[in-house]
Design an enzyme around this catalytic site. Structure first.
Site, PDB file in Angstrom:
ATOM      1  N   ASP A 147       0.813  -1.210   0.000  1.00 61.25           N
ATOM      2  CA  ASP A 147       0.000   0.000   0.000  1.00 61.25           C
ATOM      3  C   ASP A 147       0.851   1.265   0.000  1.00 61.25           C
ATOM      4  O   ASP A 147       0.304   2.368  -0.053  1.00 61.25           O
ATOM      5  CB  ASP A 147      -0.939   0.007   1.208  1.00 61.25           C
ATOM      6  CG  ASP A 147      -2.390  -0.210   0.797  1.00 61.25           C
ATOM      7  OD1 ASP A 147      -2.623  -0.649  -0.341  1.00 61.25           O
ATOM      8  OD2 ASP A 147      -3.288   0.072   1.612  1.00 61.25           O
ATOM      9  N   ASP A 450     -10.875  -5.900  11.542  1.00 58.33           N
ATOM     10  CA  ASP A 450     -10.807  -7.346  11.717  1.00 58.33           C
ATOM     11  C   ASP A 450     -11.862  -7.849  12.706  1.00 58.33           C
ATOM     12  O   ASP A 450     -12.477  -8.899  12.489  1.00 58.33           O
ATOM     13  CB  ASP A 450      -9.399  -7.756  12.174  1.00 58.33           C
ATOM     14  CG  ASP A 450      -8.825  -6.806  13.221  1.00 58.33           C
ATOM     15  OD1 ASP A 450      -9.582  -5.977  13.756  1.00 58.33           O
ATOM     16  OD2 ASP A 450      -7.614  -6.884  13.483  1.00 58.33           O
TER      17      ASP A 450
END
Length: 737
Positions: A147, A450
């Site tokens: 990223d 998550d």
């Protein structure tokens, strides 16, 4: 199978669940603590100072409310400790029952975001460790999501692809553990001279590789001669910036290619580099967005039914962990119910007594075992094997039983064609008007994506497994400075509180979808931030009341003292016993208690404040990458277990002010005892308060060292020291009058 007949090999389970030992003793001890707590409540209500001054009534009431909160929170943690279970796998049965071709493929995702904070050498060590799993290489595909869109990271991965040709056969030949070259070569060679020669040769190759990567990293650019080595470098010719660039997708090793072999002629795992498209006008959703892009791109290239995701600093420490996971997924009776297998986060750079309590030892070794027993652990973002179907939003169905038995669908297109067609799947516009980030993939809109992803999977009928093998599956790095640690926990606590206050609150979102005990298992973590108020009250008001001369606890000669003493001492003994049983030390336990106090008075306070600010639209969610490297001086102090301050921070100002306040309160309390004509009477009245302040002073010992005795660059900044002294003296002065 008839009753009484021995079980056939085909029917023997691939894993087993056993209750943890010591549960009865824990329950009896907890019951005794609860009785003591009830007596504390009775005392607070019975002896409420109704006729006293307003300040005394308010102080008493506040302390009672703090104790009610601590009692409530303690009862929530009992849910996680009440019925812990242990999991055991049978890899021998897996091997005898399924040949290599029958094993499912596994796509492995490694995520990185910043080559400055996450050095490329560290990243490729993680990549090489998972490429070298003790698993059929033709069944493995490794994807690196960058990223940071760094050509330095791409260059490092290209070097790793070449090094894998000698590293993988070396690991297989010598049964190497761990299979991260950096970690493995910290040890000395074991074996005969031939093995030693192999060891030295491979080590020399790795050191040369490391020097090349670090040299290029320091240079900050790719020289022209190296750019010619691979077509992928051309992509950076049109990259505008780290946050404004096209999708870059390169298949560095195509496992289907007959020429993609290592030096012993065996096939290599597929290796893919991905940097998804980013544009300033589009939200990229941080790590969750990167994971969702990987899910889509991998479905085009390899489409394995199992996905493993790891952070770039969490290398594989156990080459058979992948087979352990398969024992759960491929169990004939229960495997079809399982969406993911979560391994614990463990670390290799902890100091001797875990200075910052970064290991979260009791959570990892005990609480998550109870979480598992209550219906399955949460997904913690790394070290997790997923069923692809569950990540794509599918609800649990018995139809998933036996899905591994069918042949894997082969993808016939060329690597170049897959690269071109896969790019669109990682474009910044692909998810518009789709269910990605909502019903499909990882959830968006929260710093701890998550947790809500795992919760939503469980609410669709799936269950999860927590597995903590004797040899840790993954090892990562922890922060080496106090500020990094506090910021990391602030981010975690903030994200979890956001979930609790959102539609994903487990007692609302999970109502009638998951068991009540599983709903409540999430709550101790989601309410981390709320602990700040009761803790702040308990570490400030008793000290100020000691300065003022206000009595908050029963006299030492009073029978009610026994209930307070037992609740406190028994609670500490229970905590210490758990910590020691989980492999900790007494000094480690003291560090753990200290860090809980530090977190609750700083990280959790700011997490709560920022969450409210966000709810009212005054701020937005951000994602802070924890720095994975520290300079040599900081590392030396960390190894000596000296706390690192060094940088001015409002968190340090709070810690230093509270530490000074406790010190002043303790000193003044002792002075009053010594100076009084009848010291025994004063000690009888204020004994418990003096003990409490003394304990707080003991826990704050590293703060005093940083304030007054530490002379190196890691000491508390002078500006923080002066501010803390002024604030503490001001608070004491106001309290006295």
């Amino acid at each position: 199978m008839n009753k009484g007949e021995p079980e056939r090999e085909d029917y023997l389970p691939l894993f087993e669940t056993r209750p943890a030992r010591g549960r009865r003793l824990f329950r009896l001890f907890s019951a005794s603590i609860f009785i003591a707590i009830c007596f504390v409540w009775v005392y607070r209500v019975t002896y409420f100072p109704a006729g006293e001054a307003k300040a005394e009534r308010l102080a008493w009431l506040g302390l009672f409310l703090a104790e009610l909160w601590f009692s409530f929170y303690w009862s929530l943690t009992l849910i996680l400790r009440w019925n812990p279970v242990l999991r055991f796998t049978f890899k021998d049965r897996l091997s005898s029952r399924y040949n290599q071709e029958a094993l499912p493929g596994v796509d492995i995702f490694v995520c990185t975001a910043d080559p400055g904070l996450e050095p490329p050498v560290m990243v490729i060590n993680t990549v090489l460790s998972v490429m070298a799993y003790d698993y059929p290489p033709q069944k493995l595909s490794v994807y690196l999501s960058d990223d940071g869109c760094s050509e330095l990271t791409f260059y490092a991965l290209l070097e790793a692809a070449r090094f894998s040709e000698i590293w993988l056969p070396f690991c297989r030949k010598l049964k190497v553990e761990p299979r991260s070259p950096e970690a493995y070569f910290r040890t000395e060679p074991v074996g005969d001279s031939a093995m030693t020669n192999d060891w030295l040769s491979i080590k020399k190759s790795y050191e040369d590789l490391k020097i090349r990567i670090e040299t290029i990293t320091k240079l900050g650019r790719i020289p022209a001669d190296i750019r010619k080595e691979h077509k992928g470098f051309r992509e950076w010719g049109i990259v505008l910036s780290q946050h404004d660039h096209q999708t870059i997708l390169q298949i560095l090793i195509d496992g289907r290619d007959a020429n993609a072999i290592e030096i012993e002629g065996k096939v290599l795992p597929t290796l893919v580099y991905l940097s998804r498209e980013k544009r300033p006008k589009y939200c990229h959703n941080f790590k969750a967005g990167a994971m969702n892009a990987l899910i889509r791109v991998s479905s085009r290239i390899s489409n394995a039914p199992i996905i493993l995701n790891v952070d770039c600093d969490m290398y594989s420490n156990n080459s058979e962990a992948i087979k352990d996971a398969m024992c759960f997924f491929m169990d004939e009776k229960k495997g079809h119910e399982i969406a993911y297998v979560q391994y614990p986060q463990s670390f290799y750079n902890l100091s001797k007594n875990d200075l910052y309590s970064s290991s979260l030892r009791v959570i990892v070794e005990l609480e998550l075992l109870g979480f598992d027993a209550n219906g399955g652990p949460s997904y913690i973002g790394t070290g997790c094997f997923h069923r692809r179907a569950s990540l794509r939003g599918k609800k649990y169905s018995k139809e998933f039983k036996g899905e591994w038995r069918g042949p894997n669908k082969k993808i016939e297109e060329s690597a170049s064609f897959l690269e071109e067609t896969g790019k669109v799947l990682a474009s910044c516009t692909y998810e518009q008007d789709t269910d990605w980030g909502n019903e499909m993939g990882l959830k968006y809109g929260c710093p701890v994506e998550d947790i809500i992803t795992g919760l939503s999977i469980q609410c669709r009928g799936w269950r999860s497994i927590y597995f903590n093998p004797e040899r840790k599956a993954f090892l990562g790095v922890v922060p080496k400075t106090l500020l990094q640690y506090l910021i990391q926990h602030k981010r975690w606590a903030e994200g979890e509180l956001q979930i609790f206050l959102s539609k994903y609150c487990p007692v609302i979102y999970g109502h009638k979808k998951i068991p009540l005990k599983l709903q409540l298992s999430y709550c101790p973590y989601f309410l981390w931030a709320v602990n700040c108020f009761a803790t702040l009250y308990y570490v400030t008001v008793p000290s100020l009341c000691l300065v003022k001369g206000i009595i908050l606890f029963p006299k030492m000669s009073c029978p009610w003292t026994l209930s307070f003493a037992y609740a406190m001492i028994a609670g500490c003994m229970q905590s210490l016993g758990e910590f020691i049983c989980c492999g900790g030390t007494f000094q480690g336990w003291l560090n753990d208690q200290r860090m809980w106090m530090f977190k609750r008075t700083t990280s959790y306070f700011f997490a709560f404040s920022d969450t409210l600010m966000r709810m009212f639209g005054f701020s937005e969610s951000t994602f802070v990458i924890t720095e994975k490297v520290a300079d040599e001086e900081i590392s030396r102090r960390y190894e000596k277990e000296v706390m690192e301050f060094g940088t001015p921070s409002v968190m340090f100002t709070i810690l230093a002010t509270l530490a000074q306040l406790n010190l002043f309160g303790c000193v003044l309390g002792i002075r009053n005892v010594v100076a009084d004509d009848v010291p025994v009477k004063v000690l009888d009245q204020f004994g418990l308060q003096i003990i409490l302040c003394s304990v707080l002073v003991m826990l704050n010992q590293p703060i005093y060292r940083g304030l007054f005795f530490q002379k190196d660059s890691g000491k508390m900044p002078s500006s923080v020291t002066y501010q803390a002294i002024v604030y503490a003296l001001l608070a004491c002065t106001i309290a006295m009058y």
